[in-house]
Design a protein around this motif. Structure first.
Motif, PDB file in Angstrom:
ATOM      1  N   ILE A   1       0.849  -1.331   0.010  1.00 24.91           N
ATOM      2  CA  ILE A   1      -0.059   0.212  -0.002  1.00 24.91           C
ATOM      3  C   ILE A   1       1.081   1.171  -0.182  1.00 24.91           C
ATOM      4  CG2 ILE A   1      -1.656   1.301   1.450  1.00 24.91           C
ATOM      5  CD1 ILE A   1      -2.849  -1.267   2.153  1.00 24.91           C
ATOM      6  N   ILE A   2       1.775   1.141   0.767  1.00 23.13           N
ATOM      7  CA  ILE A   2       3.000   2.148   0.916  1.00 23.13           C
ATOM      8  C   ILE A   2       3.506   2.457  -0.496  1.00 23.13           C
ATOM      9  CG2 ILE A   2       5.082   2.984   2.010  1.00 23.13           C
ATOM     10  CD1 ILE A   2       3.899   1.743   4.750  1.00 23.13           C
ATOM     11  N   ALA A   3       4.214   1.614  -1.066  1.00 22.73           N
ATOM     12  CA  ALA A   3       4.664   1.609  -2.300  1.00 22.73           C
ATOM     13  C   ALA A   3       4.029   2.165  -3.526  1.00 22.73           C
ATOM     14  CB  ALA A   3       5.232   0.057  -2.490  1.00 22.73           C
ATOM     15  N   GLY A   4       2.670   1.514  -3.542  1.00 29.17           N
ATOM     16  CA  GLY A   4       1.649   1.988  -4.461  1.00 29.17           C
ATOM     17  C   GLY A   4       1.325   3.613  -4.258  1.00 29.17           C
ATOM     18  N   THR A   5       1.196   4.007  -2.866  1.00 30.38           N
ATOM     19  CA  THR A   5       0.777   5.330  -2.887  1.00 30.38           C
ATOM     20  C   THR A   5       1.698   6.459  -3.194  1.00 30.38           C
ATOM     21  OG1 THR A   5      -0.843   4.483  -1.191  1.00 30.38           O
ATOM     22  CG2 THR A   5      -0.276   7.052  -1.287  1.00 30.38           C
ATOM     23  N   VAL A   6       3.083   6.044  -2.645  1.00 28.36           N
ATOM     24  CA  VAL A   6       4.229   6.938  -2.959  1.00 28.36           C
ATOM     25  C   VAL A   6       4.436   6.882  -4.136  1.00 28.36           C
ATOM     26  CG1 VAL A   6       6.544   7.049  -2.521  1.00 28.36           C
ATOM     27  CG2 VAL A   6       5.093   6.569  -0.394  1.00 28.36           C
ATOM     28  N   GLY A   7       4.651   5.771  -5.190  1.00 27.82           N
ATOM     29  CA  GLY A   7       4.739   5.705  -6.309  1.00 27.82           C
ATOM     30  C   GLY A   7       3.862   6.613  -7.242  1.00 27.82           C
ATOM     31  N   TYR A   8       2.611   6.683  -6.792  1.00 34.13           N
ATOM     32  CA  TYR A   8       1.839   7.470  -7.743  1.00 34.13           C
ATOM     33  C   TYR A   8       1.928   8.879  -7.355  1.00 34.13           C
ATOM     34  CZ  TYR A   8      -2.650   9.840  -8.843  1.00 34.13           C
ATOM     35  OH  TYR A   8      -3.668  10.808  -9.507  1.00 34.13           O
ATOM     36  N   PHE A   9       2.558   9.350  -6.254  1.00 38.60           N
ATOM     37  CA  PHE A   9       2.767  10.711  -6.160  1.00 38.60           C
ATOM     38  C   PHE A   9       4.121  10.951  -6.616  1.00 38.60           C
ATOM     39  CE2 PHE A   9      -0.593   9.959  -2.847  1.00 38.60           C
ATOM     40  CZ  PHE A   9      -1.579  11.431  -3.396  1.00 38.60           C
ATOM     41  N   THR A  10       5.139  10.068  -6.682  1.00 35.76           N
ATOM     42  CA  THR A  10       6.478  10.446  -7.216  1.00 35.76           C
ATOM     43  C   THR A  10       6.473  10.237  -8.775  1.00 35.76           C
ATOM     44  OG1 THR A  10       7.125   8.225  -6.952  1.00 35.76           O
ATOM     45  CG2 THR A  10       7.660   9.798  -5.032  1.00 35.76           C
ATOM     46  N   GLY A  11       5.463   9.909  -9.454  1.00 35.04           N
ATOM     47  CA  GLY A  11       5.373   9.715 -10.811  1.00 35.04           C
ATOM     48  C   GLY A  11       6.068   8.215 -11.125  1.00 35.04           C
ATOM     49  N   GLU A  12       6.577   7.527 -10.031  1.00 35.72           N
ATOM     50  CA  GLU A  12       7.152   6.349 -10.574  1.00 35.72           C
ATOM     51  C   GLU A  12       6.218   5.338 -11.104  1.00 35.72           C
ATOM     52  OE1 GLU A  12      11.094   6.123  -7.882  1.00 35.72           O
ATOM     53  OE2 GLU A  12       9.103   5.812  -6.639  1.00 35.72           O
ATOM     54  N   PHE A  13       5.007   5.227 -10.629  1.00 33.46           N
ATOM     55  CA  PHE A  13       3.921   4.353 -11.013  1.00 33.46           C
ATOM     56  C   PHE A  13       2.745   5.417 -11.819  1.00 33.46           C
ATOM     57  CE2 PHE A  13       5.044   1.615  -7.291  1.00 33.46           C
ATOM     58  CZ  PHE A  13       6.180   0.893  -7.698  1.00 33.46           C
TER      59      PHE A  13
END
Length: 468
Positions: free
Chosen positions: A221-233
């Motif tokens: 959940i943390i990886a998916g959320t952070v990745g969305y805001f950093t533009g990595e995902f």
């Protein structure tokens, strides 16, 4: 109605031949925590080969998802119908060998020939497993292997897993593709799974205990959320249901030997050495799984986890036959998913009040054998960016768990050194060469006596090999 287990017995089930079938909600309970983990981790990991299916074998996205779904169904049903206390998975280290085999000049660009090669590999491997399982030779082989050699195999798996995570260009190298979100997700999963200080704090903190009880889910959940805001995902959600019937029909026409023809004899002959090499990896997984279970068994006397090497060989062989004639992609039907096995065993050792039976955890994690996630394209496409995270997490957990287990198997300094050399040989060279180097190293440094059966090289509860 749930059938209760007597203290100290094996979890109840229905015996059929050498196997034990356990029916959900009759022989095992439902665990929401493990179900949620399974949807995120098993779902994302099960889809990780979809890009291979599309790029290498010429499948459409829908056909590739159906192929992945079939592979996951075979894995998910394994514990239910066959009765082994393992969390089954792929024979991941063999995937590079397989890709190299089907991209050789004889097969490259000819998808029919590639699928026939996959069928030949699967049936050859199944023949080896079933032969060793029926004769009992496989189980005897597992029992006589000395701890120093077991440790070398297990530690080799740890080194190989770590090297793959950090290899440039590999799909598992999430530190390269998504450095912020991927690193954060992997670290959270590793800390939540193994941190002793965090587990000590959770004893007196109910909220923290509940969060830790979610296993790997918070990390995703943390990886998916952070990745969305950093533009990595980037999430491209498809709001539709997969047309399984149409995709399965076209997949059958492209992949099954009943539709495209059976592999020629020369393909069976050419693929047999790779099947033997893969057996070395399978053997290492059986050794690793048994040692993990025997270590965990010390914490739970109320449930006996029945280990049967012959049954594990035959069950995996049967799955490879089914996979090879319906949706062949070799190495997707192995005996153990090491990273998940350690997570499920860790929660099981917390006590019967947390998890009544190991099969409660395994069954719920694999969604009772029905990976309906693959049909729901909104969930499939939601998890698609997390595929590298799922691969990296499982490999890092595998590396850590295998390393700690291997180092606990021997106490002699010379044996430990020989174990490390064996591990490096397994992780750097091809499996058959690693096997040869390991045997020579151990014999030269520790003496041939370590290969002789003795009480000093036995550990854990007695297995149930004598049963049919």
């Amino acid at each position: 109605m749930l059938i209760k287990r007597k203290d100290g017995d094996v979890q109840p089930g229905i015996k059929w031949g050498p196997f034990v079938m356990r029916i959900p909600l009759i022989h095992l309970r439902f665990s929401l925590t493990n179900l949620l983990q399974g949807l995120a981790v098993a779902g994302a990991t099960g889809l990780a080969l979809v890009p291979y299916f599309i790029a290498l074998l010429g499948l459409s996205f829908e056909e590739a998802v159906v192929m992945a779904m079939f592979h996951s169904m075979l894995i998910s049903f394994s514990w239910m119908f066959f009765g082994d206390p393992y969390a089954p998975g792929w024979l991941t280290p063999a995937i590079p060998f397989v890709v190299a085999f089907i991209t050789a000049p004889a097969y490259l660009g000819d998808h029919t020939a590639q699928f026939q090669a996959m069928t030949a590999l699967s049936l050859n491997f199944a023949f080896v497993l079933i032969f060793l399982g029926v004769t009992g030779l496989g189980a005897k082989l597992v029992k006589v292997v000395p701890n120093v050699f077991k440790g070398g195999i297990i530690l080799g798996a740890a080194v190989a897993a770590f090297l793959r995570v950090t290899k440039d260009g590999d799909a598992a190298n999430v530190f390269q593709s998504a450095p912020i979100a991927g690193t954060l997700g992997v670290v959270v999963c590793l800390v939540f799974a193994f941190s002793k200080p965090l587990q000590a704090l959770a004893v007196n903190n109910k909220t923290l205990a509940k969060i830790l009880g979610l296993g790997l889910l918070p990390g995703f959940i943390i990886a998916g959320t952070v990745g969305y805001f950093t533009g990595e995902f980037t999430y491209n959600i498809r709001w539709e249901i997969l047309d399984v019937g149409a995709a399965a029909t076209s997949l059958w026409a492209k992949a099954s030997p009943f539709a495209i023809g059976w592999p020629p004899i020369d393909v069976f002959v050419a693929s047999f050495p790779l099947a033997l090499i893969t057996y070395i990896l399978f053997f290492g997984d059986v050794v690793t799984g048994n040692e993990m279970i025997e270590q965990a068994q010390k914490a739970r006397s109320d449930e006996k986890l029945e280990l049967n090497g012959s049954r594990a060989h035959m069950a995996t062989g049967i799955r490879n036959v089914l996979m090879g004639i319906i949706a062949p992609f070799f190495t997707t039907q192995g005996v153990l998913w090491t990273g998940i096995q350690v997570i499920l065993l860790k929660r099981w050792t917390a006590g019967r009040d947390k998890v009544d039976s190991i099969f409660d955890s395994i069954g719920s994690f694999y969604a009772f054998g029905l990976p309906i996630l693959f049909i729901l394209l909104p969930l499939v496409t939601l998890l698609q960016p997390l595929l590298p995270v799922a691969l990296a997490v499982t490999l890092i957990l595998t590396a850590f768990a295998c390393a700690t287990l291997a180092l606990s198997l021997v106490s002699d300094a010379t044996e430990r050194g020989a174990m490390v050399i064996t591990a490096m040989a397994f992780s750097v060279f091809e499996p058959w060469l690693g096997l040869l180097i390991g045997l020579i190293t151990i014999a030269a440094l520790c003496g041939t006596k370590v290969f002789m059966p003795s009480d000093s090289h036995k550990s854990g509860p007695e297995s149930d090999e004598s049963k049919p």
